[in-house]
Design a protein around this motif. Structure first.
Motif, PDB file in Angstrom:
ATOM      1  N   GLY A 119      43.972  61.760  45.823  1.00  0.00           N
ATOM      2  CA  GLY A 119      44.206  61.976  44.400  1.00  0.00           C
ATOM      3  C   GLY A 119      43.390  61.000  43.566  1.00  0.00           C
ATOM      4  O   GLY A 119      42.945  59.976  44.043  1.00  0.00           O
ATOM      5  N   GLY A 120      43.183  61.303  42.317  1.00  0.00           N
ATOM      6  CA  GLY A 120      42.449  60.414  41.442  1.00  0.00           C
ATOM      7  C   GLY A 120      40.976  60.325  41.806  1.00  0.00           C
ATOM      8  O   GLY A 120      40.484  61.030  42.679  1.00  0.00           O
ATOM      9  N   THR A 121      40.285  59.464  41.112  1.00  0.00           N
ATOM     10  CA  THR A 121      38.863  59.226  41.365  1.00  0.00           C
ATOM     11  C   THR A 121      38.741  57.857  42.000  1.00  0.00           C
ATOM     12  O   THR A 121      38.736  56.832  41.309  1.00  0.00           O
ATOM     13  N   PHE A 122      38.618  57.851  43.308  1.00  0.00           N
ATOM     14  CA  PHE A 122      38.690  56.595  44.054  1.00  0.00           C
ATOM     15  C   PHE A 122      37.622  55.611  43.622  1.00  0.00           C
ATOM     16  O   PHE A 122      37.863  54.407  43.567  1.00  0.00           O
ATOM     17  N   SER A 123      36.443  56.118  43.310  1.00  0.00           N
ATOM     18  CA  SER A 123      35.319  55.233  43.005  1.00  0.00           C
ATOM     19  C   SER A 123      35.542  54.431  41.730  1.00  0.00           C
ATOM     20  O   SER A 123      34.834  53.454  41.478  1.00  0.00           O
ATOM     21  N   THR A 124      36.517  54.819  40.919  1.00  0.00           N
ATOM     22  CA  THR A 124      36.800  54.084  39.673  1.00  0.00           C
ATOM     23  C   THR A 124      38.069  53.234  39.777  1.00  0.00           C
ATOM     24  O   THR A 124      38.627  52.822  38.763  1.00  0.00           O
ATOM     25  N   LEU A 125      38.522  53.002  41.001  1.00  0.00           N
ATOM     26  CA  LEU A 125      39.730  52.214  41.215  1.00  0.00           C
ATOM     27  C   LEU A 125      39.397  50.851  41.801  1.00  0.00           C
ATOM     28  O   LEU A 125      38.720  50.760  42.826  1.00  0.00           O
ATOM     29  N   GLU A 142      57.909  35.642  48.097  1.00  0.00           N
ATOM     30  CA  GLU A 142      57.510  36.595  47.073  1.00  0.00           C
ATOM     31  C   GLU A 142      56.171  37.230  47.459  1.00  0.00           C
ATOM     32  O   GLU A 142      55.391  36.661  48.234  1.00  0.00           O
ATOM     33  N   ARG A 143      55.921  38.388  46.908  1.00  0.00           N
ATOM     34  CA  ARG A 143      54.646  39.047  47.157  1.00  0.00           C
ATOM     35  C   ARG A 143      53.526  38.203  46.567  1.00  0.00           C
ATOM     36  O   ARG A 143      53.644  37.671  45.455  1.00  0.00           O
ATOM     37  N   GLU A 144      52.423  38.097  47.298  1.00  0.00           N
ATOM     38  CA  GLU A 144      51.309  37.265  46.839  1.00  0.00           C
ATOM     39  C   GLU A 144      49.984  37.991  47.026  1.00  0.00           C
ATOM     40  O   GLU A 144      49.843  38.850  47.891  1.00  0.00           O
ATOM     41  N   PHE A 145      49.043  37.586  46.244  1.00  0.00           N
ATOM     42  CA  PHE A 145      47.698  38.152  46.279  1.00  0.00           C
ATOM     43  C   PHE A 145      46.965  37.722  47.537  1.00  0.00           C
ATOM     44  O   PHE A 145      47.091  36.586  47.989  1.00  0.00           O
ATOM     45  N   VAL A 146      46.158  38.637  48.082  1.00  0.00           N
ATOM     46  CA  VAL A 146      45.333  38.333  49.245  1.00  0.00           C
ATOM     47  C   VAL A 146      43.849  38.508  48.917  1.00  0.00           C
ATOM     48  O   VAL A 146      43.049  37.591  49.075  1.00  0.00           O
ATOM     49  N   ALA A 147      43.469  39.707  48.461  1.00  0.00           N
ATOM     50  CA  ALA A 147      42.052  39.986  48.195  1.00  0.00           C
ATOM     51  C   ALA A 147      41.957  41.183  47.265  1.00  0.00           C
ATOM     52  O   ALA A 147      42.860  42.014  47.207  1.00  0.00           O
ATOM     53  N   THR A 148      40.849  41.261  46.543  1.00  0.00           N
ATOM     54  CA  THR A 148      40.631  42.398  45.661  1.00  0.00           C
ATOM     55  C   THR A 148      39.152  42.702  45.552  1.00  0.00           C
ATOM     56  O   THR A 148      38.313  41.796  45.694  1.00  0.00           O
ATOM     57  N   ILE A 149      38.828  43.970  45.323  1.00  0.00           N
ATOM     58  CA  ILE A 149      37.446  44.393  45.158  1.00  0.00           C
ATOM     59  C   ILE A 149      37.353  45.301  43.949  1.00  0.00           C
ATOM     60  O   ILE A 149      38.092  46.279  43.832  1.00  0.00           O
ATOM     61  N   ASP A 150      36.464  44.956  43.040  1.00  0.00           N
ATOM     62  CA  ASP A 150      36.308  45.692  41.797  1.00  0.00           C
ATOM     63  C   ASP A 150      35.661  47.051  42.030  1.00  0.00           C
ATOM     64  O   ASP A 150      34.797  47.196  42.910  1.00  0.00           O
ATOM     65  N   TRP A 151      36.041  48.042  41.225  1.00  0.00           N
ATOM     66  CA  TRP A 151      35.484  49.375  41.421  1.00  0.00           C
ATOM     67  C   TRP A 151      34.070  49.479  40.890  1.00  0.00           C
ATOM     68  O   TRP A 151      33.270  50.265  41.409  1.00  0.00           O
ATOM     69  N   GLN A 152      33.751  48.700  39.862  1.00  0.00           N
ATOM     70  CA  GLN A 152      32.482  48.910  39.183  1.00  0.00           C
ATOM     71  C   GLN A 152      31.356  48.075  39.784  1.00  0.00           C
ATOM     72  O   GLN A 152      30.335  48.613  40.166  1.00  0.00           O
ATOM     73  N   ASP A 153      31.551  46.774  39.874  1.00  0.00           N
ATOM     74  CA  ASP A 153      30.461  45.920  40.350  1.00  0.00           C
ATOM     75  C   ASP A 153      30.753  45.335  41.733  1.00  0.00           C
ATOM     76  O   ASP A 153      29.983  44.517  42.234  1.00  0.00           O
ATOM     77  N   ARG A 154      31.883  45.785  42.315  1.00  0.00           N
ATOM     78  CA  ARG A 154      32.265  45.367  43.667  1.00  0.00           C
ATOM     79  C   ARG A 154      32.428  43.855  43.778  1.00  0.00           C
ATOM     80  O   ARG A 154      32.291  43.295  44.869  1.00  0.00           O
ATOM     81  N   THR A 155      32.741  43.215  42.672  1.00  0.00           N
ATOM     82  CA  THR A 155      33.095  41.797  42.731  1.00  0.00           C
ATOM     83  C   THR A 155      34.317  41.634  43.614  1.00  0.00           C
ATOM     84  O   THR A 155      35.250  42.436  43.550  1.00  0.00           O
ATOM     85  N   ILE A 156      34.323  40.601  44.434  1.00  0.00           N
ATOM     86  CA  ILE A 156      35.407  40.358  45.374  1.00  0.00           C
ATOM     87  C   ILE A 156      36.018  38.978  45.101  1.00  0.00           C
ATOM     88  O   ILE A 156      35.302  38.012  44.839  1.00  0.00           O
ATOM     89  N   PHE A 157      37.336  38.939  45.174  1.00  0.00           N
ATOM     90  CA  PHE A 157      38.057  37.681  45.081  1.00  0.00           C
ATOM     91  C   PHE A 157      39.008  37.582  46.277  1.00  0.00           C
ATOM     92  O   PHE A 157      39.580  38.582  46.709  1.00  0.00           O
ATOM     93  N   TYR A 158      39.164  36.372  46.770  1.00  0.00           N
ATOM     94  CA  TYR A 158      40.112  36.098  47.854  1.00  0.00           C
ATOM     95  C   TYR A 158      41.061  34.982  47.428  1.00  0.00           C
ATOM     96  O   TYR A 158      40.696  34.085  46.665  1.00  0.00           O
ATOM     97  N   SER A 159      42.273  35.026  47.969  1.00  0.00           N
ATOM     98  CA  SER A 159      43.163  33.885  47.804  1.00  0.00           C
ATOM     99  C   SER A 159      42.632  32.736  48.649  1.00  0.00           C
ATOM    100  O   SER A 159      41.835  32.936  49.574  1.00  0.00           O
ATOM    101  N   ASP A 160      43.090  31.546  48.368  1.00  0.00           N
ATOM    102  CA  ASP A 160      42.670  30.399  49.171  1.00  0.00           C
ATOM    103  C   ASP A 160      43.079  30.573  50.629  1.00  0.00           C
ATOM    104  O   ASP A 160      42.358  30.185  51.543  1.00  0.00           O
ATOM    105  N   ALA A 161      44.223  31.205  50.848  1.00  0.00           N
ATOM    106  CA  ALA A 161      44.709  31.401  52.217  1.00  0.00           C
ATOM    107  C   ALA A 161      43.840  32.379  52.994  1.00  0.00           C
ATOM    108  O   ALA A 161      43.723  32.287  54.214  1.00  0.00           O
ATOM    109  N   ALA A 162      43.233  33.307  52.292  1.00  0.00           N
ATOM    110  CA  ALA A 162      42.440  34.349  52.953  1.00  0.00           C
ATOM    111  C   ALA A 162      40.966  33.986  53.073  1.00  0.00           C
ATOM    112  O   ALA A 162      40.266  34.507  53.955  1.00  0.00           O
ATOM    113  N   LYS A 163      40.495  33.130  52.219  1.00  0.00           N
ATOM    114  CA  LYS A 163      39.068  32.823  52.142  1.00  0.00           C
ATOM    115  C   LYS A 163      38.522  32.329  53.477  1.00  0.00           C
ATOM    116  O   LYS A 163      39.090  31.436  54.091  1.00  0.00           O
TER     117      LYS A 163
END
Length: 125
Positions: free
Chosen positions: A26-32, A44-65
């Motif tokens: 469903g949806g347009t995956f390339s824009t997510l 509590e739930r915590e952030f691990v990693a993320t990847i931007d849909w547009q420029d594919r910028t990536i961020f990691y938590s310190d624990a995941a890096k």
């Protein structure tokens, strides 16, 4: 409406590796923008990693890096989380979230509109 399904979880010994997959429909995956979050036992739930849909910028938590690596295949509508050198405190349920927001460092859980049911990861000897 976007549906997300995580897979690839399981049990692994400390130092081992797992690769999680977040499959979208469903949806347009390339824009997510896709984010991985986790919730350990009693935590509590915590952030691990993320990847931007547009420029594919990536961020990691310190624990995941340096140990975890996020990637995406827009053609397959999938995002992967390669997890190496796993530790017992990596144990938890791993969720992917998706939304149109731009990726940022350390996003709060719930930032993105869509999320999956989670995949259990157990790191134990």
């Amino acid at each position: 409406q976007v549906q997300l399904v995580e897979s690839g979880g399981g049990w692994v010994q400390p130092g081992g590796s797992l690769k999680l997959t977040c499959a979208a429909s469903g949806g347009t995956f390339s824009t997510l923008t896709i984010g991985w979050f986790r919730q350990g036992p009693g935590k509590e739930r915590e952030f691990v990693a993320t990847i931007d849909w547009q420029d594919r910028t990536i961020f990691y938590s310190d624990a995941a890096k340096g140990r975890f690596f996020i990637s995406r295949d827009n053609g397959k509508k999938m995002v992967y989380l390669q997890m190496n050198s796993l530790k017992p405190n990596d144990t938890g349920v791993y969720y992917c979230e998706a939304g149109s927001e731009k990726a940022i460092m350390n996003p709060p859980p719930g930032r993105y509109r869509y999320w999956g049911q989670g995949a259990q990861v157990i790191v134990s000897s």
